[in-house]
Design a protein around this motif. Structure first.
Motif, PDB file in Angstrom:
ATOM      1  N   ARG A   1       0.793  -1.183  -0.068  1.00  0.00           N
ATOM      2  CA  ARG A   1       0.012   0.053   0.135  1.00  0.00           C
ATOM      3  C   ARG A   1       0.911   1.138  -0.012  1.00  0.00           C
ATOM      4  NH1 ARG A   1      -5.370   0.600   1.227  1.00  0.00           N
ATOM      5  NH2 ARG A   1      -6.209   2.463   1.952  1.00  0.00           N
ATOM      6  N   PRO A   2       0.687   2.302  -0.857  1.00  0.00           N
ATOM      7  CA  PRO A   2       1.585   3.338  -1.017  1.00  0.00           C
ATOM      8  C   PRO A   2       1.270   4.213   0.192  1.00  0.00           C
ATOM      9  CG  PRO A   2      -0.565   3.793  -2.496  1.00  0.00           C
ATOM     10  CD  PRO A   2      -0.295   2.239  -1.956  1.00  0.00           C
ATOM     11  N   THR A   3       2.179   5.216   0.550  1.00  0.00           N
ATOM     12  CA  THR A   3       2.361   6.007   1.601  1.00  0.00           C
ATOM     13  C   THR A   3       2.093   7.407   1.009  1.00  0.00           C
ATOM     14  OG1 THR A   3       4.003   4.799   2.924  1.00  0.00           O
ATOM     15  CG2 THR A   3       3.630   7.228   3.478  1.00  0.00           C
ATOM     16  N   VAL A   4       0.816   8.195   1.504  1.00  0.00           N
ATOM     17  CA  VAL A   4       0.434   9.714   1.021  1.00  0.00           C
ATOM     18  C   VAL A   4       0.206  10.397   2.176  1.00  0.00           C
ATOM     19  CG1 VAL A   4      -1.727   8.374   0.683  1.00  0.00           C
ATOM     20  CG2 VAL A   4      -0.957  10.531  -0.620  1.00  0.00           C
ATOM     21  N   ARG A   5       0.244  11.689   2.113  1.00  0.00           N
ATOM     22  CA  ARG A   5       0.069  12.887   3.113  1.00  0.00           C
ATOM     23  C   ARG A   5      -0.162  13.878   2.367  1.00  0.00           C
ATOM     24  NH1 ARG A   5       4.239  16.127   4.684  1.00  0.00           N
ATOM     25  NH2 ARG A   5       6.272  15.721   3.776  1.00  0.00           N
ATOM     26  N   ALA A   6      -0.792  14.876   3.209  1.00  0.00           N
ATOM     27  CA  ALA A   6      -0.986  16.254   2.663  1.00  0.00           C
ATOM     28  C   ALA A   6       0.528  17.035   3.074  1.00  0.00           C
ATOM     29  CB  ALA A   6      -1.964  16.695   3.468  1.00  0.00           C
ATOM     30  N   LEU A   7       0.899  18.189   2.051  1.00  0.00           N
ATOM     31  CA  LEU A   7       1.765  18.763   2.470  1.00  0.00           C
ATOM     32  C   LEU A   7       1.535  19.879   3.423  1.00  0.00           C
ATOM     33  CD1 LEU A   7       3.639  18.968  -0.847  1.00  0.00           C
ATOM     34  CD2 LEU A   7       4.472  17.281   0.933  1.00  0.00           C
TER      35      LEU A   7
ATOM     36  N   THR B   1      -5.669  18.610   3.692  1.00  0.00           N
ATOM     37  CA  THR B   1      -6.771  17.598   3.637  1.00  0.00           C
ATOM     38  C   THR B   1      -6.199  16.066   3.618  1.00  0.00           C
ATOM     39  OG1 THR B   1      -8.339  19.093   2.240  1.00  0.00           O
ATOM     40  CG2 THR B   1      -8.881  16.808   2.228  1.00  0.00           C
ATOM     41  N   VAL B   2      -6.780  15.450   4.644  1.00  0.00           N
ATOM     42  CA  VAL B   2      -6.356  13.990   4.669  1.00  0.00           C
ATOM     43  C   VAL B   2      -6.480  13.200   3.510  1.00  0.00           C
ATOM     44  CG1 VAL B   2      -6.306  11.932   6.163  1.00  0.00           C
ATOM     45  CG2 VAL B   2      -6.475  13.977   7.033  1.00  0.00           C
ATOM     46  N   PRO B   3      -5.526  12.726   2.869  1.00  0.00           N
ATOM     47  CA  PRO B   3      -5.733  11.960   1.451  1.00  0.00           C
ATOM     48  C   PRO B   3      -6.449  10.620   1.741  1.00  0.00           C
ATOM     49  CG  PRO B   3      -3.555  11.913   2.001  1.00  0.00           C
ATOM     50  CD  PRO B   3      -4.133  12.757   3.033  1.00  0.00           C
ATOM     51  N   SER B   4      -7.329  10.220   0.677  1.00  0.00           N
ATOM     52  CA  SER B   4      -7.761   8.685   0.859  1.00  0.00           C
ATOM     53  C   SER B   4      -7.375   8.064  -0.155  1.00  0.00           C
ATOM     54  CB  SER B   4      -9.479   8.884   0.721  1.00  0.00           C
ATOM     55  OG  SER B   4      -9.762   9.393  -0.383  1.00  0.00           O
ATOM     56  N   ILE B   5      -7.176   6.673   0.115  1.00  0.00           N
ATOM     57  CA  ILE B   5      -6.628   5.533  -0.720  1.00  0.00           C
ATOM     58  C   ILE B   5      -7.923   4.587  -1.159  1.00  0.00           C
ATOM     59  CG2 ILE B   5      -4.956   3.854  -1.003  1.00  0.00           C
ATOM     60  CD1 ILE B   5      -3.154   5.338   0.546  1.00  0.00           C
ATOM     61  N   ILE B   6      -8.308   4.242  -2.330  1.00  0.00           N
ATOM     62  CA  ILE B   6      -9.426   3.416  -2.602  1.00  0.00           C
ATOM     63  C   ILE B   6      -8.782   2.503  -3.543  1.00  0.00           C
ATOM     64  CG2 ILE B   6     -11.744   3.218  -3.658  1.00  0.00           C
ATOM     65  CD1 ILE B   6     -11.778   6.403  -3.154  1.00  0.00           C
ATOM     66  N   ASP B   7      -8.949   1.457  -3.262  1.00  0.00           N
ATOM     67  CA  ASP B   7      -8.290   0.066  -4.060  1.00  0.00           C
ATOM     68  C   ASP B   7      -9.379  -0.420  -5.197  1.00  0.00           C
ATOM     69  OD1 ASP B   7      -6.974  -2.101  -5.203  1.00  0.00           O
ATOM     70  OD2 ASP B   7      -6.390  -2.925  -3.391  1.00  0.00           O
ATOM     71  N   THR B   8      -9.203  -0.192  -6.295  1.00  0.00           N
ATOM     72  CA  THR B   8     -10.038  -0.395  -7.304  1.00  0.00           C
ATOM     73  C   THR B   8      -9.232  -1.384  -8.197  1.00  0.00           C
ATOM     74  OG1 THR B   8      -9.544   1.281  -8.908  1.00  0.00           O
ATOM     75  CG2 THR B   8     -11.004   1.608  -7.355  1.00  0.00           C
ATOM     76  N   SER B   9      -8.087  -1.771  -7.940  1.00  0.00           N
ATOM     77  CA  SER B   9      -7.356  -2.829  -9.009  1.00  0.00           C
ATOM     78  C   SER B   9      -7.800  -4.018  -8.941  1.00  0.00           C
ATOM     79  CB  SER B   9      -5.811  -2.809  -8.249  1.00  0.00           C
ATOM     80  OG  SER B   9      -5.760  -3.597  -7.176  1.00  0.00           O
TER      81      SER B   9
ATOM     82  N   TYR C   1       1.699  14.417  -1.267  1.00  0.00           N
ATOM     83  CA  TYR C   1       2.878  13.658  -1.745  1.00  0.00           C
ATOM     84  C   TYR C   1       3.031  12.217  -1.458  1.00  0.00           C
ATOM     85  CZ  TYR C   1       7.751  12.169  -1.823  1.00  0.00           C
ATOM     86  OH  TYR C   1       8.990  11.455  -2.043  1.00  0.00           O
ATOM     87  N   LEU C   2       3.005  11.504  -2.426  1.00  0.00           N
ATOM     88  CA  LEU C   2       2.880   9.926  -2.173  1.00  0.00           C
ATOM     89  C   LEU C   2       4.234   9.113  -2.848  1.00  0.00           C
ATOM     90  CD1 LEU C   2       0.102   7.735  -3.247  1.00  0.00           C
ATOM     91  CD2 LEU C   2       2.088   7.347  -4.607  1.00  0.00           C
ATOM     92  N   THR C   3       4.445   8.145  -2.034  1.00  0.00           N
ATOM     93  CA  THR C   3       5.589   7.155  -2.363  1.00  0.00           C
ATOM     94  C   THR C   3       5.110   5.857  -2.416  1.00  0.00           C
ATOM     95  OG1 THR C   3       6.163   6.956   0.038  1.00  0.00           O
ATOM     96  CG2 THR C   3       7.393   8.643  -1.214  1.00  0.00           C
ATOM     97  N   THR C   4       5.252   5.086  -3.592  1.00  0.00           N
ATOM     98  CA  THR C   4       5.194   3.832  -3.569  1.00  0.00           C
ATOM     99  C   THR C   4       6.198   2.912  -4.090  1.00  0.00           C
ATOM    100  OG1 THR C   4       3.363   2.423  -4.701  1.00  0.00           O
ATOM    101  CG2 THR C   4       4.498   4.313  -6.192  1.00  0.00           C
ATOM    102  N   THR C   5       6.060   1.666  -4.015  1.00  0.00           N
ATOM    103  CA  THR C   5       7.071   0.583  -4.317  1.00  0.00           C
ATOM    104  C   THR C   5       6.329  -0.483  -4.832  1.00  0.00           C
ATOM    105  OG1 THR C   5       7.112  -0.267  -2.106  1.00  0.00           O
ATOM    106  CG2 THR C   5       8.649   1.286  -2.390  1.00  0.00           C
ATOM    107  N   TYR C   6       7.371  -1.402  -5.408  1.00  0.00           N
ATOM    108  CA  TYR C   6       6.946  -2.339  -6.209  1.00  0.00           C
ATOM    109  C   TYR C   6       7.858  -3.342  -6.645  1.00  0.00           C
ATOM    110  CZ  TYR C   6       3.754  -5.695  -9.163  1.00  0.00           C
ATOM    111  OH  TYR C   6       2.916  -6.559  -9.528  1.00  0.00           O
TER     112      TYR C   6
END
Length: 240
Positions: free
Chosen positions: A72-78, A100-108, A137-142
């Motif tokens: 799951r990616p990491t995201v936050r408001a600046l 604004t606190v970001p939301s993560i919605i998994d539609t994959s 700002y979002l960071t993601t890995t794979y």
């Protein structure tokens, strides 16, 4: 001794000599200079991990297993200070800025959600006055234990349209038979739209020969996200 008996004895001796030579050749040791096993760790030295051991030249290169979901990616408001420090304050109305606190919605992978926003081109330069503005700002890995790709996404919005976007990526490996060969961010929509789509795609060689310099196998892990003008994040898909 009769000639026939002498000839027969010589023939038998030759046969035994040839058989001995062939048997020695069949069990000849490996050529010098090619270690059969990695050296044992010295006192006080930790044993190497499986992905740190150099494969023997006659063994096939280890290959990654089945494709697994990315973490799951990491995201936050600046914060307002971060927005100003990065020079992003010119892209939003700071008088309406809000973390604004970001939301993560998994539609994959075919997951359905009614919250997925359809891309739409926005008209006008600013959103409604009662909409908050912000940047995220979002960071993601794979990847896998011996190889990994990372991506970094920054975007701003006014609740109505995306006003700024920036994307980057990189990768790394920890096996001598794996090589990171590059990555790209494939982008769609963005500034002037209500959403911003980004597909991060990495390129790895997973069977590199140090002796020939040839790569005989590659993998291309990827993932795609959608970002909204109010900090939303939709995970659209991933694969290899």
């Amino acid at each position: 001794m009769p000639l026939k008996r002498r000839f027969a004895r010589v023939t038998v001796n030759c046969a035994f000599a040839v058989a001995a030579v062939l048997s020695l050749g069949a069990f000849s040791p490996a050529p010098p200079g090619i270690p059969d096993n990695p050296p044992a760790p010295q006192p006080g030295e930790a044993a190497p991990q499986p992905w740190e051991v150099t494969p023997r030249s006659w063994e096939p290169a280890p290959q990654p297993g089945e494709v697994a979901p990315p973490p799951r990616p990491t995201v936050r408001a600046l914060t307002a200070a971060e927005i100003r420090g990065k020079g992003l304050d010119e892209y939003i109305d700071m008088s309406r800025q809000k973390e604004t606190v970001p939301s993560i919605i998994d539609t994959s992978q075919g997951k359905f959600t009614s919250d997925l926003v359809t891309p739409a081109k926005r008209t006008g330069t600013t959103g409604p006055a009662d909409f908050a503005t912000g940047c995220w700002y979002l960071t993601t890995t794979y990847g896998y234990p011996a190889l990994q790709g990372s991506a970094y996404h920054t975007w701003c919005g006014d609740g109505f349209q995306v006003t700024y976007t920036s994307a980057g990526c990189t990768g790394s490996t920890s096996l001598p038979t794996y090589i990171y060969e590059g990555c790209q961010n494939i982008q769609a929509y963005g500034v002037g739209w209500n959403v911003w789509d980004v597909t991060d795609r990495w390129r790895f060689c997973t069977a590199y020969s140090r002796f020939t310099g040839v790569c005989s196998a590659r993998m291309y892990p990827w993932q795609k996200n959608r970002y909204g003008a109010n900090g939303q994040v939709w995970l659209l898909g991933w694969g290899n």
